[in-house]
Design an enzyme around this catalytic site. Structure first.
Site, mmCIF file in Angstrom:
data_model
loop_
_atom_site.group_PDB
_atom_site.id
_atom_site.type_symbol
_atom_site.label_atom_id
_atom_site.label_comp_id
_atom_site.label_asym_id
_atom_site.label_seq_id
_atom_site.Cartn_x
_atom_site.Cartn_y
_atom_site.Cartn_z
ATOM 1 N N GLY A 160 28.152 22.041 44.893
ATOM 2 C CA GLY A 160 28.463 22.952 44.474
ATOM 3 C C GLY A 160 28.295 22.576 42.744
ATOM 4 N N GLN A 170 28.339 23.011 33.835
ATOM 5 C CA GLN A 170 27.242 22.472 34.109
ATOM 6 C C GLN A 170 26.179 22.808 33.463
ATOM 7 O OE1 GLN A 170 28.233 21.298 38.541
ATOM 8 N NE2 GLN A 170 27.425 19.434 37.370
ATOM 9 N N CYS A 174 27.162 13.473 41.358
ATOM 10 C CA CYS A 174 27.930 14.847 40.846
ATOM 11 C C CYS A 174 26.369 14.999 39.585
ATOM 12 C CB CYS A 174 28.397 14.286 39.306
ATOM 13 S SG CYS A 174 28.475 15.525 38.062
ATOM 14 N N LEU A 175 25.911 16.033 39.887
ATOM 15 C CA LEU A 175 24.515 16.189 39.798
ATOM 16 C C LEU A 175 23.999 16.195 37.540
ATOM 17 C CD1 LEU A 175 24.041 19.877 41.637
ATOM 18 C CD2 LEU A 175 22.654 17.934 41.805
ATOM 19 N N HIS A 228 36.718 18.474 42.211
ATOM 20 C CA HIS A 228 35.485 18.007 41.298
ATOM 21 C C HIS A 228 35.306 18.747 40.251
ATOM 22 C CE1 HIS A 228 31.491 15.735 40.802
ATOM 23 N NE2 HIS A 228 31.446 16.671 40.226
ATOM 24 N N GLU A 229 35.064 20.353 41.057
ATOM 25 C CA GLU A 229 34.489 21.292 39.975
ATOM 26 C C GLU A 229 35.107 21.583 39.153
ATOM 27 O OE1 GLU A 229 31.312 21.123 40.714
ATOM 28 O OE2 GLU A 229 31.250 20.976 42.317
ATOM 29 N N HIS A 265 35.432 19.882 36.313
ATOM 30 C CA HIS A 265 34.182 20.424 35.306
ATOM 31 C C HIS A 265 34.676 21.370 34.481
ATOM 32 C CE1 HIS A 265 31.233 17.840 36.103
ATOM 33 N NE2 HIS A 265 30.436 18.460 37.674
HETATM 34 O O1 GNR Z 1 26.466 17.628 44.634
HETATM 35 C C1 GNR Z 1 28.028 16.943 45.119
HETATM 36 N N1 GNR Z 1 28.498 16.441 45.766
HETATM 37 C C2 GNR Z 1 29.173 15.904 45.609
HETATM 38 C C3 GNR Z 1 30.056 15.258 46.754
HETATM 39 C C4 GNR Z 1 31.131 14.618 46.705
HETATM 40 C C5 GNR Z 1 31.655 15.257 45.921
HETATM 41 C C6 GNR Z 1 31.369 16.119 45.132
HETATM 42 C C7 GNR Z 1 30.460 16.400 44.911
HETATM 43 S S1 GNR Z 1 29.665 17.651 43.702
HETATM 44 C C8 GNR Z 1 28.286 17.445 44.372
HETATM 45 C C9 GNR Z 1 27.366 18.265 42.983
HETATM 46 C C10 GNR Z 1 28.043 18.534 41.713
HETATM 47 O O2 GNR Z 1 27.633 17.811 40.430
HETATM 48 N N2 GNR Z 1 28.960 19.297 41.119
HETATM 49 O O3 GNR Z 1 29.873 19.438 39.991
HETATM 50 NI NI NI Z 2 29.640 17.476 39.497
#
Ligand code: GNR
Ligand code: NI
Length: 167
Positions: free
Chosen positions: A46, A51, A91-92, A133-134, A137
Site C-alpha cells: 500500500g 508518503q 511501513c515504507l 494504515h493508509e 497516513h
Molecule cells: O508494505 C506494507 N506492508 C504492510 C504490512 C502490514 C500492514 C500494513 C502494511 S502497509 C505497508 C506499506 C506502507 O507503508 N503503506 O503506508
Molecule cells: Ni505506511
C-alpha cells in the site's frame, strides 16, 4: 510513469493532513500511476499520497500474490467497523520496524476511483488493516504512534541514525 521518493520518519510532512480530491483530471491519473509504480518498486502492499509528499486523499493498494490487482481509493471514508485484529505491520516510511497494532477486523469503506466513480468495499484481514494504515497516513498518523513511548523513542533514535548514515 515515475518512481517517487518515499518520505521517511521523522519527516514532518508525514504529519500533514491530506485534503479531499475535487478534480478528477489527467493530473490525478498521473499521480495514481506514479504511486502504483512506486508501491510496486518499493515493494509494498500500500501507499498513501502523504508518503510521497502529496497532501491529497489518494491511496493505492495491492495485496494480491501476483501484484496485478491494484485498488485505488480516493477520498476514502470508513462507514462502519467492528471486531478486533492484531497484525504485525510495517511501513515504507519507517523501514525495518515491524510491530503489532490493534485495528478493527472488519470495515466498510466508501471511496471513489481515479475516474470519480463511487464504490464501497468490505474488507477483513490484511486488506482491512492495510486500508486503516493508509487512511491513518492521510490523517498525518504513522503506525508507530500507537506504540508505547519507550518503543517510539527507540524507533526515533534508530531512524535518526539511519538518516545520518544516508547523508
Ligand atoms: O508494505 C506494507 N506492508 C504492510 C504490512 C502490514 C500492514 C500494513 C502494511 S502497509 C505497508 C506499506 C506502507 O507503508 N503503506 O503506508
Ligand atoms: Ni505506511
Amino acid at each position: 510513469m515515475a518512481i517517487m521518493k518515499i518520505l521517511q520518519y521523522p519527516d514532518e510532512r508525514l504529519h500533514l493532513v491530506a485534503s479531499r480530491v475535487d478534480a478528477f483530471d489527467e493530473g490525478l491519473k498521473t499521480t495514481v500511476a506514479d504511486m502504483l509504480e512506486t508501491m510496486y518498486a518499493a515493494p509494498g502492499i500500500g501507499l498513501a499520497a502523504t508518503q510521497v509528499g502529496i497532501q491529497k486523499q489518494i491511496i493505492v493498494i495491492d495485496i494480491s500474490e501476483n501484484r496485478d490487482d491494484p485498488i485505488v481509493l480516493v477520498n476514502p471514508e470508513i462507514v462502519s467497523k467492528n471486531g478486533k485484529s492484531t497484525l504485525e505491520e510495517g511501513c515504507l516510511s519507517v523501514p525495518g520496524i515491524y510491530e503489532t497494532v490493534d485495528r478493527a477486523e472488519n470495515i466498510e469503506v466508501r471511496a471513489v476511483d481515479e475516474n470519480g466513480r463511487d464504490f464501497e468495499i468490505r474488507a477483513h484481514g490484511l486488506l482491512s488493516v492495510c486500508i486503516q494504515h493508509e487512511i491513518d497516513h492521510l490523517k498525518g498518523r504513522v503506525f508507530i504512534e500507537y506504540l508505547s513511548r519507550l518503543k517510539q523513542t527507540r524507533i526515533l533514535a534508530k531512524m535518526k541514525k539511519l538518516a545520518r548514515e544516508r547523508m
